[in-house]
Design an enzyme around this catalytic site. Structure first.
Site, PDB file in Angstrom:
ATOM      1  N   LYS A 120      26.908 -12.093  38.363  1.00  0.00           N
ATOM      2  CA  LYS A 120      25.492 -12.380  38.560  1.00  0.00           C
ATOM      3  C   LYS A 120      25.252 -13.869  38.731  1.00  0.00           C
ATOM      4  CE  LYS A 120      22.477 -13.657  35.860  1.00  0.00           C
ATOM      5  NZ  LYS A 120      21.613 -13.961  34.703  1.00  0.00           N
ATOM      6  N   ASP A 138      20.569  -8.660  37.910  1.00  0.00           N
ATOM      7  CA  ASP A 138      20.393  -8.814  36.467  1.00  0.00           C
ATOM      8  C   ASP A 138      19.725  -7.548  35.934  1.00  0.00           C
ATOM      9  OD1 ASP A 138      17.769  -8.951  37.288  1.00  0.00           O
ATOM     10  OD2 ASP A 138      17.321 -10.825  36.252  1.00  0.00           O
TER      11      ASP A 138
END
Length: 227
Positions: A120, A138
């Protein structure tokens, strides 16, 4: 969900927010990298509160190392996982100096090898700093993608692959921000506020919350009766 509906979702999100931006505060690629590392399992608000103190003192890898782990920890101690984040940032800064001349690498494979940098974080930096059409996933993006039906998957990695496959290139750079902001402010975890969602008509969530809450009635205080 078919591709035609996905395209309508993207068009609606673009119309609602033509130029979405990250809510993390930064002024350099290094500051962005540190802010994203600190944002894991923490709110952007709490990270910004910390970096407003941190970055005027140390906004380069060497400056962070000179600041030291104790002072760094003291600045970020209100953020979740602050001890492990301190260790990772110190190692990250050492790696940047030793292997990248103190600069944030511009390729995904090098980024993801840095301490504290996962899929991420690397995707966010590639998207925001280097304007690459990556889609970071996320908790907000993961929830919205699954709940709406846009890209269903049991892991963030699966959702990311599907989102990048389903999202046409002209929309890909902004999709990450649109889904984050939608999840943060409207498609909330406990109870989505579907009545004000710009993509409600295309969303395939079966338990939509279409009734806005009734305004709270103000309690009138009775004045005492004068004799």
């Amino acid at each position: 969900m078919n591709q035609e509906k996905r395209l309508e979702i993207l068009k609606a999100l673009q119309a609602d927010n033509p130029t979405p931006k990250t809510e993390l505060e930064y002024h350099s690629n290094f500051e962005l990298l540190i802010a994203v590392v600190l944002s894991a399992q923490a709110t952007d608000k709490s990270v910004n509160e910390a970096t407003r103190v941190l970055f005027p003192l140390a906004n380069t890898p060497q400056a962070v190392l000179d600041l030291g782990p104790e002072k760094f920890t003291d600045i970020i101690k209100h953020i979740g996982l602050y001890r492990s984040k301190t260790k990772n940032v110190m190692k990250l800064c050492e790696d940047l100096i030793e292997h990248h001349n103190g600069q944030v690498p511009t390729d995904f494979d090098s980024l993801i090898k840095l301490p504290g940098v996962g899929q991420k974080t690397a995707s966010v930096v590639m998207n925001v700093a280097f304007e690459k059409p990556t889609i970071a996933v996320d908790t907000h993006v993961f929830r919205v993608a699954n709940r709406t039906g846009y890209a269903k998957g049991k892991t963030p990695e699966i959702v990311q692959k599907k989102m990048e496959r389903y999202t046409p290139l002209p929309y890909r750079a902004d999709a990450h921000h649109w889904f984050i902001l939608l999840g943060r402010y409207i498609c909330k975890a406990r109870k989505p506020e579907c009545w004000k969602c710009p993509i409600e008509q295309y969303c395939e969530y079966k338990e939509k919350n279409l009734e806005p809450p009734e305004p709270k009635k103000s309690k009138k205080r009775l004045l005492p009766i004068e004799d």
